[in-house]
Design an enzyme around this catalytic site. Structure first.
Site, PDB file in Angstrom:
ATOM      1  N   ASP A   1      -5.145 -21.947 -59.273  1.00 15.15           N
ATOM      2  CA  ASP A   1      -5.130 -22.449 -58.328  1.00 15.15           C
ATOM      3  C   ASP A   1      -4.234 -22.110 -57.096  1.00 15.15           C
ATOM      4  O   ASP A   1      -3.402 -21.227 -57.502  1.00 15.15           O
ATOM      5  CB  ASP A   1      -4.527 -24.159 -58.517  1.00 15.15           C
ATOM      6  CG  ASP A   1      -4.546 -25.072 -57.621  1.00 15.15           C
ATOM      7  OD1 ASP A   1      -5.674 -24.988 -56.462  1.00 15.15           O
ATOM      8  OD2 ASP A   1      -3.736 -25.853 -57.436  1.00 15.15           O
TER       9      ASP A   1
ATOM     10  N   ASP B   1      -6.906 -30.525 -61.654  1.00 15.19           N
ATOM     11  CA  ASP B   1      -6.843 -29.279 -62.445  1.00 15.19           C
ATOM     12  C   ASP B   1      -6.995 -29.498 -64.031  1.00 15.19           C
ATOM     13  O   ASP B   1      -7.389 -28.373 -64.784  1.00 15.19           O
ATOM     14  CB  ASP B   1      -5.787 -28.237 -62.010  1.00 15.19           C
ATOM     15  CG  ASP B   1      -5.626 -27.949 -60.914  1.00 15.19           C
ATOM     16  OD1 ASP B   1      -6.755 -27.455 -60.286  1.00 15.19           O
ATOM     17  OD2 ASP B   1      -4.582 -28.044 -60.337  1.00 15.19           O
TER      18      ASP B   1
ATOM     19  N   LYS C   1      -8.497 -38.588 -41.691  1.00 18.70           N
ATOM     20  CA  LYS C   1      -8.032 -37.210 -41.727  1.00 18.70           C
ATOM     21  C   LYS C   1      -8.438 -36.351 -42.936  1.00 18.70           C
ATOM     22  O   LYS C   1      -8.685 -37.072 -44.096  1.00 18.70           O
ATOM     23  CB  LYS C   1      -6.556 -37.164 -41.889  1.00 18.70           C
ATOM     24  CG  LYS C   1      -5.909 -35.667 -42.215  1.00 18.70           C
ATOM     25  CD  LYS C   1      -4.294 -36.141 -42.386  1.00 18.70           C
ATOM     26  CE  LYS C   1      -3.989 -36.677 -43.738  1.00 18.70           C
ATOM     27  NZ  LYS C   1      -2.628 -37.148 -43.748  1.00 18.70           N
TER      28      LYS C   1
ATOM     29  N   ASP D   1      -1.672 -27.531 -61.260  1.00 16.66           N
ATOM     30  CA  ASP D   1      -0.622 -28.598 -61.256  1.00 16.66           C
ATOM     31  C   ASP D   1      -0.890 -30.053 -60.917  1.00 16.66           C
ATOM     32  O   ASP D   1      -0.130 -30.716 -60.886  1.00 16.66           O
ATOM     33  CB  ASP D   1       0.729 -28.092 -60.273  1.00 16.66           C
ATOM     34  CG  ASP D   1       0.314 -27.773 -58.695  1.00 16.66           C
ATOM     35  OD1 ASP D   1      -0.986 -28.051 -58.612  1.00 16.66           O
ATOM     36  OD2 ASP D   1       1.103 -27.567 -57.758  1.00 16.66           O
TER      37      ASP D   1
END
Length: 734
Positions: free
Chosen positions: A72, A434, A208, A430
């Protein structure tokens, strides 16, 4: 992953010892398993001292085989300390060096900066920790996602976020998720100033998220003066160019959008039920206005380029798998050293591979590109369209790969495709998204500061959140396999091969057994135990350990023919010949019985044989067996022990007494073994019960030059291997 083999000791009472790659019992032939010491435990503790926590002991072994690390980006390769660096209104970009000028603009309620600040403050899931008001904004601790924390600090630098949020009541919200890639909040002005600025009986919808996801929902944009403009194709192209420019600098770009809804409205009503209202808000999430773009920087960790370079030299590829925009991901990948070339292929090239010349590696397993282009960037939209098995073969053959805009499901697919093509895959991450990939990988690696879900799914945790700790883990993973082989190759020559031949000579040639069963047991569980348990287990890595290709579990077995050849037919044969020579030399010198008279003596071994009584004959045999025993021990300690510590390097390059390869457990173990021999030979209890006997002094010293000669023979072999790496000797080297 676990491979087992058996070492057979042809001695009554010794039985068979099973050694596994998962857990080699170095305390051999002992029934009390609570006292067993395992390689995995030792290396797991060693890695824990380096802030690497192994939740499963077999993780240590798997690490040595990892050939692909899917990493990642945020929080793993980068510092996860995000800061808003640029804001953009269409083509107008503003680099934020300080907030003084922007603060002045934010006081004007009709300015674009003010409207952008309001959109940032009111649609933010992060908050400041308690007792942070007295600290500068950029140094305050936050609670929430790093991206939202950056937006929060940006808005706070312009005006008080708390006051803004108190002035606008939150009516409805949809949190961010990795599938939608946007978050939404619906606010209603409640204070006089907010009503004056927005209007009475007015709702404001703030959204957003990822620009490429939100732009299709927009129909207008705000220019640098704060005025609304229609989103024409030309304006859209200008905004897209601005986004690409920011992404090209490695910035994560977010679009802040809004929509004003005047009540009463056909879109939604505050009198609707909860389900109806949620559906109405979803429908209202369209025809938005682009308030502005926000460019957020999250710099790579300083050590990452060096770590990636070292991992690549170790024959392992680092693949970036991120949810960021492809241009941003590519820029960060170049900063991290994951992409090292200028020209980068994309999905179109993969789907038309006719222009890609390829070759196969020496094992005929993977296809690698044979041109200057080694990098590939694939986006989530490409993955959604799907690839054939042949196209996945091409994708996985690239040496430098970036997967951008991926969802958790796509991350899982990437890991499974890599695994299906023979790669041993490690995944770092993390976040909650994931977790599926962490679970599916051969080894999942979570950050200590990551989510509980990621840590639970992982096999290993980097307690210091430092990607460079993976190097320590990989080195220890390779080291445990290396040390396993070293222990085995140390134990086999004396503990198996040189103990087999005395039995064969006794059975087939009628020679009195040169080694007793008791002394065989002493070698197996005492004199060989100290060097292997105290010395070889704690050996440090050789200098070339991280320059080797990852171990192939299908081909690189723990015990191979080259290892057995080294142990039995090279070192073992020299030990066996020297030990037997010492036995026959003693019998000739002190009993005046030459070797040819010992052969086929059988029933002749009785009173009067060669002028000796049976008691004298038995005494000679007992002393001769102890001579054989001492010769084996000394050749093991002064020859085989030093030879087995390295596979390629000279003992002068890796000695146990000083320098970086110092291992003082080796001389301590040698002293322990010698002490055991002295006790067995000179304590009357053992002499009376087990028929051991003191040996002439010269037989303590004659084996030393023999051991040194054996060491020199192995040094010559290693020199040839280093000098001629493609020679036959190098190919059969263990």
């Amino acid at each position: 992953m676990t491979k087992t083999f058996a070492i057979f000791f042809p001695v009554l009472g010794c039985g068979t010892t099973v050694i596994s790659a998962e857990k080699l019992m170095v305390y051999m032939h002992v029934t009390d398993t609570s006292s067993l010491i395992t390689f995995d435990q030792i290396n797991a503790r060693r890695m824990q001292r380096s802030n690497v926590l192994c939740k499963v002991l077999t993780t240590v072994e798997t690490l040595g085989s990892v050939s692909v690390i899917c990493s990642d980006k945020t929080g793993t390769l980068t510092e996860n300390r995000m800061t808003v660096q640029t804001i953009a209104f269409a083509a107008d970009q503003v680099e934020i060096s300080n907030y003084d000028e922007l603060k002045a603009e934010a006081q004007n309620t009709s300015s674009a900066v003010r409207k952008l600040q309001l959109a940032a403050a009111l649609n933010c899931a992060a908050g400041f920790a308690a007792d942070q008001d007295d600290k500068p904004v950029n140094t305050r601790e936050t609670v929430g996602d790093a991206t939202d924390s950056a937006i929060l600090k940006f808005a706070e630098n312009l005006a008080s976020v708390q006051k803004e949020q108190e002035s606008f009541e939150e009516i409805f919200k949809i949190p961010f998720n990795s599938k939608n890639k946007w978050m939404l909040t619906l606010r209603k002005p409640t204070s006089e100033s907010a009503i004056k600025e927005i209007g009475a009986e007015t709702l404001v919808l703030y959204v957003k998220g990822a620009p490429d996801i939100l732009f299709p929902r927009c129909k207008s944009y705000m220019d640098k003066n704060g005025e609304l403009q229609p989103l024409t194709p030309e304006a859209q192209a200008t905004i897209n160019l601005s986004q690409e420019q920011l992404s090209g600098k490695g910035q994560r770009v977010l679009a802040l959008c809004s929509r004003t809804i005047v009540l009463p409205s056909k879109l939604l009503s505050l009198d609707q039920s909860a389900e109806e209202f949620a559906a109405s808000v979803e429908n209202a999430n369209a025809e938005l206005t682009i308030v502005g773009l926000v460019g957020i920087v999250d710099p790579p960790r300083k050590e990452i380029p060096g770590v990636v370079s070292t991992v690549r030299r170790a024959g392992c590829r680092v693949v970036m798998v991120t949810g960021d925009f492809s241009i941003t991901a590519t820029a960060i990948a170049k900063q991290c050293g994951i992409i090292t070339v200028n020209k980068v292929d994309n999905a179109a090239v993969v789907r038309d591979p006719s222009t890609i010349p390829t070759v196969r590696d020496e094992d005929d397993e993977e296809t690698y590109h044979n041109n200057n282009v080694t990098a590939l960037v694939i986006s989530g939209s490409d993955l959604m369209e799907g690839f054939s098995d042949h196209e996945w073969d091409i994708i996985c053959s690239y040496s430098e790969i970036v997967f951008a805009r991926t969802t958790p499901e796509q991350k899982l697919r990437i890991v499974n495709e890599m695994r299906a093509r023979g790669a041993i895959v490690g995944v770092t991450g993390d976040g909650v998204n994931d977790a599926p990939a962490l679970k599916a990988a051969h080894i999942g690696i979570a950050m200590g500061a990551g989510s509980d879900v990621a840590i639970a799914a992982a096999d290993m945790v980097l307690l210091d959140n430092n990607f460079s700790s993976i190097l320590v883990a990989m080195e220890n993973g390779r080291l445990v396999f290396d040390n396993l082989r070293k222990v085995i190759i140390y134990l086999l020559p004396a503990g198996s091969w040189s103990e087999l031949w005395p039995v064969l000579w006794n059975i087939f040639l009628g020679i009195p057994a040169p080694l007793s069963s008791f002394l065989m047991i002493i070698i197996c569980i005492f004199t060989d135990l100290a060097p292997s348990c105290l010395g070889m287990v704690f050996e440090g890595p050789e200098s070339d350990l991280m320059l080797r290709r990852p171990r192939n579990p299908k081909k690189d077995k723990l015990v191979s023919w080259d290892l057995l050849g080294q142990a039995y037919f090279f070192m073992g044969m020299m030990e066996m010949i020297c030990a037997h020579s010492m036995f026959f030399f003693y019998m000739y010198k002190y009993a005046n019985i030459p070797m040819y008279r010992l052969a086929y003596c059988y029933e002749n071994w009785a009173d009067g044989f060669m002028g000796h009584s049976i008691d004298e004959l038995n005494h000679f045999v007992s002393v001769g067996q102890c001579v054989y025993f001492v010769t084996l021990v000394i050749m093991q300690l002064f020859g085989n022990l030093f030879a087995s510590r390295t596979r390629r390097l000279s003992v002068l390059q890796k000695n146990p007494f000083w320098g970086p390869s110092r291992n003082l457990r080796i001389p301590i173990a040698m002293c322990i073994s010698i002490a055991i021999v002295i006790i067995i030979l000179y304590v009357p209890f053992f002499n009376n019960v087990f028929q051991t006997a003191p040996i002439p002094l010269e037989f303590w010293f004659i084996p030393i030059p023999l051991a040194i000669g054996m060491l020199l023979m192995d040094e010559t072999r290693k020199l040839l291997v280093r000098s001629y790496p493609k020679s036959f000797i190098a190919k059969i080297a263990w």
